[in-house]
Design a protein around this motif. Sequence first.
Motif, PDB file in Angstrom:
ATOM      1  N   ASP A  83       0.953  -1.115  -0.089  1.00  0.00           N
ATOM      2  CA  ASP A  83       0.179  -0.005   0.043  1.00  0.00           C
ATOM      3  C   ASP A  83       0.840   1.182   0.226  1.00  0.00           C
ATOM      4  O   ASP A  83       1.546   1.510   1.113  1.00  0.00           O
ATOM      5  N   ALA A  84       1.131   1.971  -1.104  1.00  0.00           N
ATOM      6  CA  ALA A  84       1.923   3.000  -1.266  1.00  0.00           C
ATOM      7  C   ALA A  84       1.673   4.033  -0.273  1.00  0.00           C
ATOM      8  O   ALA A  84       2.745   4.594   0.286  1.00  0.00           O
ATOM      9  N   GLU A  85       0.534   4.360   0.115  1.00  0.00           N
ATOM     10  CA  GLU A  85       0.385   5.397   1.196  1.00  0.00           C
ATOM     11  C   GLU A  85       0.856   5.045   2.526  1.00  0.00           C
ATOM     12  O   GLU A  85       1.418   5.779   3.263  1.00  0.00           O
ATOM     13  N   LEU A  86       0.353   3.764   2.773  1.00  0.00           N
ATOM     14  CA  LEU A  86       1.145   3.274   3.971  1.00  0.00           C
ATOM     15  C   LEU A  86       2.535   3.440   3.997  1.00  0.00           C
ATOM     16  O   LEU A  86       3.451   3.791   5.090  1.00  0.00           O
ATOM     17  N   GLN A  87       3.198   3.150   2.964  1.00  0.00           N
ATOM     18  CA  GLN A  87       4.780   2.928   2.703  1.00  0.00           C
ATOM     19  C   GLN A  87       5.153   4.458   3.032  1.00  0.00           C
ATOM     20  O   GLN A  87       6.241   4.507   3.718  1.00  0.00           O
ATOM     21  N   VAL A  88       4.546   5.460   2.675  1.00  0.00           N
ATOM     22  CA  VAL A  88       4.917   6.980   2.586  1.00  0.00           C
ATOM     23  C   VAL A  88       5.010   7.111   3.891  1.00  0.00           C
ATOM     24  O   VAL A  88       5.858   7.958   4.839  1.00  0.00           O
ATOM     25  N   LYS A  89       3.747   6.956   4.692  1.00  0.00           N
ATOM     26  CA  LYS A  89       3.539   7.385   6.148  1.00  0.00           C
ATOM     27  C   LYS A  89       4.808   6.828   6.993  1.00  0.00           C
ATOM     28  O   LYS A  89       5.055   7.329   7.786  1.00  0.00           O
ATOM     29  N   ILE A  90       4.899   5.425   6.942  1.00  0.00           N
ATOM     30  CA  ILE A  90       5.986   4.738   7.686  1.00  0.00           C
ATOM     31  C   ILE A  90       7.272   5.464   7.637  1.00  0.00           C
ATOM     32  O   ILE A  90       8.159   5.710   8.305  1.00  0.00           O
ATOM     33  N   ALA A  91       7.646   5.538   6.076  1.00  0.00           N
ATOM     34  CA  ALA A  91       8.796   6.110   5.544  1.00  0.00           C
ATOM     35  C   ALA A  91       9.111   7.420   6.294  1.00  0.00           C
ATOM     36  O   ALA A  91      10.144   7.884   6.661  1.00  0.00           O
ATOM     37  N   ALA A  92       7.962   8.016   6.292  1.00  0.00           N
ATOM     38  CA  ALA A  92       8.077   9.668   6.751  1.00  0.00           C
ATOM     39  C   ALA A  92       8.393   9.785   8.267  1.00  0.00           C
ATOM     40  O   ALA A  92       9.003  10.596   8.986  1.00  0.00           O
ATOM     41  N   LYS A  93       7.730   8.607   9.110  1.00  0.00           N
ATOM     42  CA  LYS A  93       7.946   8.506  10.562  1.00  0.00           C
ATOM     43  C   LYS A  93       9.427   8.234  10.835  1.00  0.00           C
ATOM     44  O   LYS A  93       9.968   8.509  12.014  1.00  0.00           O
ATOM     45  N   MET A  94      10.127   7.303  10.271  1.00  0.00           N
ATOM     46  CA  MET A  94      11.209   6.710  10.455  1.00  0.00           C
ATOM     47  C   MET A  94      12.783   7.531   9.858  1.00  0.00           C
ATOM     48  O   MET A  94      13.625   7.414  10.156  1.00  0.00           O
ATOM     49  N   LYS A  95      12.132   8.856   9.288  1.00  0.00           N
ATOM     50  CA  LYS A  95      13.071   9.452   8.251  1.00  0.00           C
ATOM     51  C   LYS A  95      14.484   9.936   9.026  1.00  0.00           C
ATOM     52  O   LYS A  95      15.293   9.825   8.597  1.00  0.00           O
ATOM     53  N   LYS A  96      14.355  10.111  10.244  1.00  0.00           N
ATOM     54  CA  LYS A  96      15.469  10.831  10.909  1.00  0.00           C
ATOM     55  C   LYS A  96      16.129   9.477  11.557  1.00  0.00           C
ATOM     56  O   LYS A  96      17.251   9.919  12.303  1.00  0.00           O
ATOM     57  N   GLU A  97      15.705   8.242  11.479  1.00  0.00           N
ATOM     58  CA  GLU A  97      16.307   7.171  12.233  1.00  0.00           C
ATOM     59  C   GLU A  97      16.852   6.281  11.290  1.00  0.00           C
ATOM     60  O   GLU A  97      16.700   6.162  10.106  1.00  0.00           O
ATOM     61  N   ALA A  98      17.741   5.235  12.039  1.00  0.00           N
ATOM     62  CA  ALA A  98      18.337   4.038  11.007  1.00  0.00           C
ATOM     63  C   ALA A  98      17.966   2.948  11.612  1.00  0.00           C
ATOM     64  O   ALA A  98      17.606   2.691  12.796  1.00  0.00           O
ATOM     65  N   GLY A  99      16.958   2.209  10.565  1.00  0.00           N
ATOM     66  CA  GLY A  99      16.540   0.936  11.008  1.00  0.00           C
ATOM     67  C   GLY A  99      15.452   0.355   9.896  1.00  0.00           C
ATOM     68  O   GLY A  99      15.598   0.886   8.805  1.00  0.00           O
ATOM     69  N   ALA A 100      14.471  -0.412  10.347  1.00  0.00           N
ATOM     70  CA  ALA A 100      13.668  -1.011   9.247  1.00  0.00           C
ATOM     71  C   ALA A 100      12.367  -1.294   9.864  1.00  0.00           C
ATOM     72  O   ALA A 100      12.067  -1.425  11.037  1.00  0.00           O
TER      73      ALA A 100
END
Length: 666
Positions: free
Chosen positions: A338-355
């Motif tokens: 789900d591309a929109e969910l992908q974007v939301k999670i990526a945005a929340k993690m942007k300042k962190e290193a992880g998966a």
Amino acid sequence: MKKLIGLLIGVALMASMAGCTEQPQPADRFSSYIDLWNKQDFDGMYNYLSSETRDEISKKEFTERYKKIYGDLQINDLKISFKKPKEDKQAEKEQATYSFTAKMDSIAGPIEFGHDAFLVKETRNDKENWYIDWNTSYIFPQMEKTDKISLATQTPARGEIYDRNGQQLATTGLVLEVGLVPKDMEGKEKEMISQVAKLLNMPEESIEKAVGAEWVKPEYFVPLKKVSENDKALIDKLIELEPVQTKRVESRIYPYGEAAAHLVGYIGKVTAEDLEKREGKGYSSNDFIGKSGLEEQFEEQLRGQPGVQIVIVDEAGNKEVLAEKRVVNGQHVKLTIDAELQVKIAAKMKKEAGAAIAIHPKTGETLALVSSPSFDPNQIVFGMSGPEWKKLSEDPKQPLNARFNDRYAPGSVIKPIVAGAALTAGELDPKAKMNVKGLKWQKDPSWGGYFVTRVSEASNVDLEKALVYSDNIYFAQTSLKLGKDKFSEVLKKFAFGEEISYPFPLETSQTGSLDTDILLADAGYGQGQLEMNIVHLASSYTPFLNKGNLIKPILLLDDEKGQVLKQEAISAEAASTVGPILRKVVSDPGGTARIAEIKGYPLSGKTGTAEIKESQGETGKENGWFVAYNAEAGDMLVAMVVEGVQKRGGSSIPVKMVKSIFEDMK
């Protein structure tokens, strides 16, 4: 006298026998020539050519021509056939003619033809023999001496990558290619190059080299870099400069940029290494190829098959098609993402290193797959300067690394899995109490200075308390009770040590060495040498929502949903015991994931902190974990790991991010 007569008769007989030496047969000679031809031994073939032929073409020219043609056309499976006659009446003549057939595979498909070969009788070094009266039609019947062979190729349209809702994650579209016209810079070269270099983020030396290339003439357009048509502010600044021109060109485009970079990957120019690896698959040095992510994993499917024509061209420019393989456009790849969910999670993690991964725990569909930090694949495809690429590839945060492929020590998020496995094996009584005083424990003095530690003191610890408060000592004792062999056996039911079929080459989860009690005890709470990739970890929680069955993770939309990877990884009873406790990990005021509680939303989960250090007593790097799901809806499970959380809040960092993901989905 009688002896003399006998001697003369003997001499006469020997002379007679010598005179009856069998003459070379043309069919035998041609058969030997064909044997060499099938082996593509062109040096050897040349020795069979007639004197007239050898006067027209040297051995070097002959061998090089054959080798080049066969090499360029990628000729293989060559089979030249000749039916040798039982009685050859041509042997007494001065010339002989035989028919042969040629079959071969080429870059443009199969080639087959029949042709006649001519042999002539010649005497060389006082010996008579047969030689092939060769000409270029032996290569291909349509070919004359002055003809040339060329390849005409048609590039297939590359397939696109879509999410579950038809959103394009990778597509081919138009972008602007920015370039300079040298004559328009006359007298102000340095100033113009400096301004363009700043706008395009390119070294001035790179632009100078491009403009100064041998092929460049003053009026030529010299391409420098591609930019998105959406980057209007940059384009406006560029076209204000008189020497700058732009033109629309086709390019691979990644609409979701950094958010899906590791998942989708990117394409790049074929290298010598690529050509060697994919020899015989129709790639040329001008082609582009998937370099990472799904672009690489599905290269064959996305690329399609190039159209190829082998053409014979005569001196007048007339063309004759010798063989043709029609172009086959690439196939599309449709994902469960789900591309929109992908974007939301990526945005929340942007300042962190992880998966992070989000899956549907009942169907196994991967809804999002994120690695952070990330990069913009468009910049790589549009054209990165050497310094830009060096900065990206040498970044200590490793933005190019797809962390969801990597193995991590899972820490306490392994505890529900160990609990479910131990319950199923009959080695754990959920109501039995463990009483250990203090914050550390060791099995016996043989452990020396090594202790298993817990965060807070507790007494009368049963399974529920052990999970809610995440008691390391309880699970160290549980793994020791299971023993090395049974611990390995129960985790194999969770696919540890197995390669899980998935579009990415995930690092296989492993228990590591369990040869000492310390390593076994540590493995019970996710330390020691036990490691998991995040895709496997997420799927390892699916038994709690599927009556003990472990669901296979999938990424392709057409894949069968709800595949069972491991039937009864744990018993249904164990699943119904552990599952409700994971709700209390979040809802209980003392639970380690209490900050994830959402009013009116039944979130279940487990936190974890894995410490990576060389020896006990020293401060190591910590990775924070959180795995959570809605137990009632059962439609989404999220697992997240964040690196380097020590002295920053530990697992609370991923807990807060995962909580906000579920809040967004309410």
